[in-house]
Design a protein around this motif. Sequence first.
Motif, PDB file in Angstrom:
ATOM      1  N   GLN A 138       9.046   9.996  18.497  1.00 21.99           N
ATOM      2  CA  GLN A 138       8.014  11.031  18.610  1.00 21.99           C
ATOM      3  C   GLN A 138       7.585  11.527  17.234  1.00 21.99           C
ATOM      4  O   GLN A 138       6.385  11.691  16.957  1.00 21.99           O
ATOM      5  N   GLU A 139       8.564  11.764  16.351  1.00 17.17           N
ATOM      6  CA  GLU A 139       8.231  12.222  14.994  1.00 17.17           C
ATOM      7  C   GLU A 139       7.454  11.160  14.231  1.00 17.17           C
ATOM      8  O   GLU A 139       6.448  11.464  13.559  1.00 17.17           O
ATOM      9  N   LEU A 140       7.905   9.921  14.336  1.00 18.75           N
ATOM     10  CA  LEU A 140       7.274   8.867  13.552  1.00 18.75           C
ATOM     11  C   LEU A 140       5.896   8.502  14.082  1.00 18.75           C
ATOM     12  O   LEU A 140       5.043   8.012  13.312  1.00 18.75           O
ATOM     13  N   SER A 141       5.642   8.736  15.347  1.00 19.97           N
ATOM     14  CA  SER A 141       4.290   8.484  15.845  1.00 19.97           C
ATOM     15  C   SER A 141       3.302   9.430  15.179  1.00 19.97           C
ATOM     16  O   SER A 141       2.153   9.051  14.887  1.00 19.97           O
ATOM     17  N   ARG A 142       3.742  10.668  14.916  1.00 21.99           N
ATOM     18  CA  ARG A 142       2.885  11.625  14.209  1.00 21.99           C
ATOM     19  C   ARG A 142       2.783  11.264  12.722  1.00 21.99           C
ATOM     20  O   ARG A 142       1.721  11.383  12.113  1.00 21.99           O
ATOM     21  N   MET A 143       3.902  10.828  12.142  1.00 23.94           N
ATOM     22  CA  MET A 143       3.879  10.428  10.740  1.00 23.94           C
ATOM     23  C   MET A 143       3.004   9.190  10.529  1.00 23.94           C
ATOM     24  O   MET A 143       2.344   9.056   9.491  1.00 23.94           O
ATOM     25  N   HIS A 144       2.983   8.297  11.522  1.00 28.54           N
ATOM     26  CA  HIS A 144       2.144   7.107  11.409  1.00 28.54           C
ATOM     27  C   HIS A 144       0.676   7.506  11.267  1.00 28.54           C
ATOM     28  O   HIS A 144      -0.075   6.895  10.496  1.00 28.54           O
TER      29      HIS A 144
ATOM     30  N   ASP B 154       2.239   1.787   3.498  1.00 23.13           N
ATOM     31  CA  ASP B 154       3.423   0.976   3.807  1.00 23.13           C
ATOM     32  C   ASP B 154       4.666   1.531   3.116  1.00 23.13           C
ATOM     33  O   ASP B 154       5.749   1.608   3.717  1.00 23.13           O
ATOM     34  N   ALA B 155       4.520   1.905   1.828  1.00 28.54           N
ATOM     35  CA  ALA B 155       5.662   2.455   1.097  1.00 28.54           C
ATOM     36  C   ALA B 155       6.146   3.751   1.732  1.00 28.54           C
ATOM     37  O   ALA B 155       7.355   4.006   1.813  1.00 28.54           O
ATOM     38  N   SER B 156       5.216   4.581   2.194  1.00 25.69           N
ATOM     39  CA  SER B 156       5.589   5.824   2.874  1.00 25.69           C
ATOM     40  C   SER B 156       6.356   5.527   4.157  1.00 25.69           C
ATOM     41  O   SER B 156       7.360   6.182   4.470  1.00 25.69           O
ATOM     42  N   TRP B 157       5.886   4.553   4.901  1.00 19.19           N
ATOM     43  CA  TRP B 157       6.510   4.174   6.171  1.00 19.19           C
ATOM     44  C   TRP B 157       7.934   3.650   5.942  1.00 19.19           C
ATOM     45  O   TRP B 157       8.868   4.045   6.671  1.00 19.19           O
ATOM     46  N   HIS B 158       8.106   2.796   4.953  1.00 21.35           N
ATOM     47  CA  HIS B 158       9.451   2.295   4.647  1.00 21.35           C
ATOM     48  C   HIS B 158      10.372   3.438   4.224  1.00 21.35           C
ATOM     49  O   HIS B 158      11.544   3.499   4.624  1.00 21.35           O
TER      50      HIS B 158
ATOM     51  N   ASN C 214      -0.337  10.299   9.904  1.00 21.97           N
ATOM     52  CA  ASN C 214      -0.468  10.822   8.543  1.00 21.97           C
ATOM     53  C   ASN C 214      -0.654   9.697   7.537  1.00 21.97           C
ATOM     54  O   ASN C 214      -1.464   9.807   6.601  1.00 21.97           O
ATOM     55  N   PHE C 215       0.095   8.607   7.724  1.00 26.84           N
ATOM     56  CA  PHE C 215       0.090   7.525   6.747  1.00 26.84           C
ATOM     57  C   PHE C 215      -1.087   6.566   6.943  1.00 26.84           C
ATOM     58  O   PHE C 215      -1.683   6.106   5.965  1.00 26.84           O
ATOM     59  N   TYR C 216      -1.408   6.261   8.194  1.00 23.09           N
ATOM     60  CA  TYR C 216      -2.376   5.203   8.484  1.00 23.09           C
ATOM     61  C   TYR C 216      -3.643   5.713   9.181  1.00 23.09           C
ATOM     62  O   TYR C 216      -4.579   4.927   9.381  1.00 23.09           O
ATOM     63  N   GLY C 217      -3.689   6.972   9.562  1.00 25.49           N
ATOM     64  CA  GLY C 217      -4.807   7.480  10.343  1.00 25.49           C
ATOM     65  C   GLY C 217      -6.058   7.743   9.529  1.00 25.49           C
ATOM     66  O   GLY C 217      -6.110   7.526   8.311  1.00 25.49           O
ATOM     67  N   PHE C 218      -7.068   8.276  10.208  1.00 29.22           N
ATOM     68  CA  PHE C 218      -8.373   8.497   9.563  1.00 29.22           C
ATOM     69  C   PHE C 218      -8.364   9.683   8.615  1.00 29.22           C
ATOM     70  O   PHE C 218      -9.225   9.783   7.735  1.00 29.22           O
ATOM     71  N   ASP C 219      -7.438  10.617   8.793  1.00 25.51           N
ATOM     72  CA  ASP C 219      -7.383  11.807   7.939  1.00 25.51           C
ATOM     73  C   ASP C 219      -6.615  11.472   6.654  1.00 25.51           C
ATOM     74  O   ASP C 219      -5.419  11.174   6.696  1.00 25.51           O
ATOM     75  N   PRO C 220      -7.252  11.523   5.481  1.00 29.36           N
ATOM     76  CA  PRO C 220      -6.591  11.127   4.233  1.00 29.36           C
ATOM     77  C   PRO C 220      -5.843  12.261   3.542  1.00 29.36           C
ATOM     78  O   PRO C 220      -5.449  12.116   2.382  1.00 29.36           O
TER      79      PRO C 220
ATOM     80  N   SER D  65       0.848  -1.189   0.000  1.00 27.74           N
ATOM     81  CA  SER D  65       0.000   0.000   0.000  1.00 27.74           C
ATOM     82  C   SER D  65       0.879   1.233   0.000  1.00 27.74           C
ATOM     83  O   SER D  65       2.078   1.180   0.325  1.00 27.74           O
ATOM     84  N   ALA D  66       0.282   2.361  -0.346  1.00 25.73           N
ATOM     85  CA  ALA D  66       1.024   3.624  -0.313  1.00 25.73           C
ATOM     86  C   ALA D  66       1.429   3.974   1.114  1.00 25.73           C
ATOM     87  O   ALA D  66       2.490   4.571   1.340  1.00 25.73           O
TER      88      ALA D  66
END
Length: 604
Positions: free
Chosen positions: A563-569, A405-409, A571-577, A402-403
Amino acid sequence: MTAPRPLRILMLCHSFNSLSQRLFVLLKSLGHEVSVELDVADSVTEEAVALFRPDLLLAPFLKRRIPASIWRSTLCWIVHPGPPGDQGPSALDWAVLDGQARWGVTVLQATDELDAGPVWASAGFDLRDTSKGELYRHEVAQAAQTAVAEALQRLQAGGLQSGGAENGDRPGPHAPKPHWRALMRQTDRAIDWQRHSTAEVLRRMRSADGQPGLVDQLFDLPCRIWDGHAASAELMLSLPSAAPGSLQAQRDGAVLRRTVDGGVWIGQACLADTAPAPAAPLPSGSPSPRFKLPCSLLFSEQCSALPTRPATLARDPAEWGELHYAELGPPDALVGYLSFDFYNGAMSTHQCRALLAAIQQTNLRPLKVLVLLGGRDFFSNGIHLNCIEAAAHGLGEDGAGSAADASWHNIHAMNDVALALITTTDRLTVSVLRGNAGAGGVFLALAADEVWAHGEVLLNPHYKNMGNLYGSEYWTYLCPKRLGQQGTEQLMRQRLPVSARSAEQMGLIDRCFTGPPSTWDAQVTEQAAWLAKAYNLPERLLRKQEQRASDEAARPLADYRQQELSRMHRNFYGFDPSYHVARYHFVHKLAHAWTPRHLAIHRT
C-alpha cells in the motif's frame, strides 16, 4: 510577581537548518509566538516584519546582513558562532583550522557594523577534534540555545523597549576588544600532500565541512572534498609504499590517500566547475554532476583500478568504516551494539544492503539485546537523495537508468532493513538516537522495540517537505501502534521538527537521556545491560512473538508495504513531478524562492 508575557519572535534564516530548528523548538517550548521567514530578499523580509510586527527578530543563520531599514526599527539579534569579540563570516572555520581549545556562541544586536553590536549573552564550550559540521550540530547548537535563553531572560526582565539599536540603552555585558577574521579562502586551508601530516590534512578538511568543501584534486580532476577520516597505522603498513598524495585503496565509498605520516580516507567529493566530465558513460547531453557524492560513485571508473580494503564489522574502532559492531556483557546477558555512521544520515541502496547484511550477521549471535546506534551526527535521514540524483547523470547505483528507478531501488532497500528489525523476535531491539533523524530514518528507528534518544535530538517525522512524498518504511504500521490513527495523522500533517522530549511526551519514543554528551554512552550501556539481565526478559520476548503473529494474522506486513509503495510509485513515476523538482533543488542547493507556509505563519 507576574510572569513576563510571551514575545512575538520572527526568525530570519538563510535556510531552516539544524540550528534554526533547535532554536525554533526552544522558543516554542518557552511559550513564545514564533514565525519563520527565509532570507530571500530585503523587500520580502521588510514585508514579513510589517505583517508579523515582531517584538524581536532572531537571525541564527544568515549569509547576508539584515537591512538597516529593519534593525533601526526592530530589535534584531544575530546568533554568531564565535565568542564575544570574534567578528567575521568564517568564525567556526578559523576555530577548527587553528585548533582552538575553547570556543563559544554570542547573541549580539544587529548594527551597522558586522558582528560588533551590543552583546546580550554568550555561552562557551570546549572544542573537540572533529568536523565543523559536527560541532555546529552539537556544541554550537547547545551553546546557542543557552545563550538565546539567557538573552531572552535579560530582555524580558528589562521590559520591552521601543526603537532599535540607536537607543543605546540595551542591557548586556561589556564585550571584549573586537577581533576581525576575514572570510576564509581556499588558499588558507589548501592541503600540501607532500608536506602536511594526517592531523593537518584532517584539520583543513574539517574546517571546510558542510560548506564550502575543500578544493583539491582526485584522479587529476579539480574537485571539492569532504568527510575525512584517519587511516589506521596497521592498514598503512599493509599497503605498498607510495609517495604522499597517492591514492591506494577504496572502502565504503571512500578513497584512501597517503599522507607524509599515514593516510586519510576521503568519503565525499564534488567536481569543480572547471573540471571535465568524469570518465564514465553519460547519456547524450547529460551534464556531469556538480554536487556532493561518494568518491567511488563519482569516480566509479577510476576507482575500479583501486584495491578494495573492506573493514571487518567487529574491529578496533580506530579502523574507520561506516559500519561497526561490538558486544558487551556476560554470555547470558549479551548486548550487541551496531553503529552505522553514514555521512549526513543519508542511506543509499548499497548502504541499506550493507546494513541489512550486518543485522543478519548479528542475528547469528546469542544476543539478548541488539542496540542500533546509527551515527553520532545523525541516526538516519532516509533515502540518499544525492545518489538518486546521480542516476540522472548516468551514475546510478546498480545501473539505475533514471532518478525514478534509483528512488525505487533505494526505498525497497530501506524497507528491507525495517522489515528485518520488525521480524526479529528472539531478542529485544533498541534504536538509540545520538543525533537527529528525519523522514524514513525516524520510522526505521521505530522498527525497534524501544526507541531512546538524547534530549537535544530533533526528529522530523514527515515526508511531505520533499515534494509531497507519501513515505514508506512501514510507517503506516509502526506509527499508529504508538500514537493511534488520529495522532499519526496529526504528526504527519504538521511538517515541523519535534524535540526528543516532546516525542517522549507524546509516546513516539520511549526514553530521553539528559546530561552532557560525555555521559550518554555510559547511560545507554547501563540501560541496555539492565534490559539484558531483566528477570522478565523471556516473558517479554514471548509477548513480542505473540503480538507479531497476531499483527501478521490481522494484516500482513506485505500488505502495508504494498500500500505504501503504490503511493510512492506515483511519487516516483507519476505525472506530478513535485518530488523530482524538490529533490533537484535540495541536491543542487538552489536558493529558496519563498518561505513554506507551515513556517511563515504570518503569511497564512
